[in-house]
Design a protein around this motif. Structure first.
Motif, PDB file in Angstrom:
ATOM      1  N   UNK A  49       1.519  14.226  11.116  1.00 53.00           N
ATOM      2  CA  UNK A  49       2.793  14.263  11.711  1.00 53.00           C
ATOM      3  C   UNK A  49       3.285  13.334  11.405  1.00 53.00           C
ATOM      4  N   UNK A  50       3.310  11.656  10.954  1.00 51.63           N
ATOM      5  CA  UNK A  50       3.906  11.430  10.657  1.00 51.63           C
ATOM      6  C   UNK A  50       4.011  10.975   8.702  1.00 51.63           C
ATOM      7  N   UNK A  51       4.425  10.132   8.513  1.00 52.26           N
ATOM      8  CA  UNK A  51       4.263   9.809   6.916  1.00 52.26           C
ATOM      9  C   UNK A  51       3.753   7.945   6.869  1.00 52.26           C
ATOM     10  N   UNK A  52       2.839   7.966   6.043  1.00 56.38           N
ATOM     11  CA  UNK A  52       1.973   6.202   5.444  1.00 56.38           C
ATOM     12  C   UNK A  52       3.363   5.152   5.831  1.00 56.38           C
ATOM     13  N   UNK A  53       2.730   4.050   6.105  1.00 59.64           N
ATOM     14  CA  UNK A  53       3.306   3.329   6.694  1.00 59.64           C
ATOM     15  C   UNK A  53       2.598   1.697   6.249  1.00 59.64           C
ATOM     16  N   UNK A  54       1.837   1.966   5.558  1.00 59.65           N
ATOM     17  CA  UNK A  54       1.484   0.405   4.927  1.00 59.65           C
ATOM     18  C   UNK A  54       2.159  -0.172   3.875  1.00 59.65           C
ATOM     19  N   UNK A  55       3.332   0.635   2.909  1.00 59.21           N
ATOM     20  CA  UNK A  55       3.605   0.803   1.643  1.00 59.21           C
ATOM     21  C   UNK A  55       2.650   0.710   0.744  1.00 59.21           C
ATOM     22  N   UNK A  56       1.504   0.786   0.998  1.00 59.51           N
ATOM     23  CA  UNK A  56       0.583   0.765   0.027  1.00 59.51           C
ATOM     24  C   UNK A  56       0.900   2.035  -1.782  1.00 59.51           C
ATOM     25  N   UNK A  57      -0.007   2.241  -2.835  1.00 62.58           N
ATOM     26  CA  UNK A  57       0.160   2.838  -3.431  1.00 62.58           C
ATOM     27  C   UNK A  57      -1.545   2.884  -3.668  1.00 62.58           C
ATOM     28  N   UNK A  58      -2.136   3.843  -3.138  1.00 57.45           N
ATOM     29  CA  UNK A  58      -3.307   3.694  -3.300  1.00 57.45           C
ATOM     30  C   UNK A  58      -3.768   5.140  -3.861  1.00 57.45           C
ATOM     31  N   UNK A  59      -4.782   4.169  -4.641  1.00 58.31           N
ATOM     32  CA  UNK A  59      -5.399   4.382  -5.920  1.00 58.31           C
ATOM     33  C   UNK A  59      -7.020   4.822  -5.482  1.00 58.31           C
ATOM     34  N   UNK A  60      -7.805   5.136  -6.462  1.00 56.57           N
ATOM     35  CA  UNK A  60      -9.015   5.146  -6.036  1.00 56.57           C
ATOM     36  C   UNK A  60      -9.722   4.074  -7.210  1.00 56.57           C
ATOM     37  N   UNK A  61      -9.965   2.786  -6.523  1.00 56.75           N
ATOM     38  CA  UNK A  61     -11.183   2.510  -7.177  1.00 56.75           C
ATOM     39  C   UNK A  61     -12.518   2.262  -7.600  1.00 56.75           C
ATOM     40  N   UNK A  62     -13.267   1.422  -7.677  1.00 57.75           N
ATOM     41  CA  UNK A  62     -14.630   1.265  -8.113  1.00 57.75           C
ATOM     42  C   UNK A  62     -15.402   1.143  -6.560  1.00 57.75           C
TER      43      UNK A  62
END
Length: 214
Positions: A49-62
């Motif tokens: 119930x919290x928010x993403x904390x890493x600061x990463x912009x996650x994308x689907x890579x190979x």
């Protein structure tokens, strides 16, 4: 005495947090395993119930969830002499592991560090392939794979919605189990069958009208 930190961005702090916990738990991380574990830690935070904390912009890579900014974050922690790259023949795919070289304070707040510790404790011993398979089972990656576009942005909030649906389903099952058994009444089956046939006829009329209006 632990060294205080002033990292340039949340992603660098998150990389340090992951490597600090790996040192605590005697786990070796390569850049690939670190990325997968950090993604899972972000998902853990969202499912709580919290928010993403890493600061990463996650994308689907190979090879699964990835953010190419992780390379810059890794370079910063190494150039700051907080982390070293250590070559090892046992590293999975990558030729080196990342290791914290000094005692540092927790780079993240208590709740975020707890997410990191939980994920490394549960999955830190997995291989790259094992972590890829695990991340492939998460809702954001499943959605990206259905779309079929490499580099597509992962919607981590999909995990929260899936969690909410699962919770509602569990509540429904528990309520249904608590209901008293329903006794059959004579004629109920015939009444339900007649009602169904009447509704089906109505649906046919509506569909026919919609097709005529096109």
């Amino acid at each position: 005495m632990s060294r205080s930190l002033e990292s340039p961005n949340p992603l660098a702090s998150s990389v340090l947090a992951m490597l600090k916990v790996a040192r605590e738990l005697d786990v070796e991380l390569t850049p690939e395993t670190l990325a997968k574990l950090l993604y899972l830690a972000d998902l853990d935070a969202i499912e709580l119930g919290r928010t993403q904390f890493s600061g990463a912009t996650w994308r689907w890579d190979d090879s699964g969830p990835y953010d190419h900014a992780l390379t810059r974050a890794e370079d910063w922690v190494v150039e700051s002499e907080l982390v070293e790259r250590r070559e090892t023949p046992h590293a999975d795919r990558d030729s080196y592991v990342l290791t914290v070289t000094v005692d540092i304070e927790d780079p993240l707040n208590v709740a975020d560090m707890e997410c990191v510790r939980n994920v490394v404790r549960l999955h830190g011993g997995r291989s790259v392939t094992g972590l890829e398979e695990l991340s492939a089972e998460t809702a954001p990656v499943i959605e990206a794979q259905v779309a079929g576009d490499r580099g597509v942005l992962l919607d981590l909030n999909r995990a929260r919605r899936r969690q909410q649906v699962r919770a509602r389903l569990e509540r429904f099952r528990s309520r249904r189990a608590a209901r008293p058994p329903v006794e059959d009444s004579p004629g109920v089956d015939d009444a339900l069958r007649a009602e169904f046939l009447e509704m089906r006829a109505g649906l046919r009329r509506v569909n026919a009208k919609m097709l005529d209006d096109r």
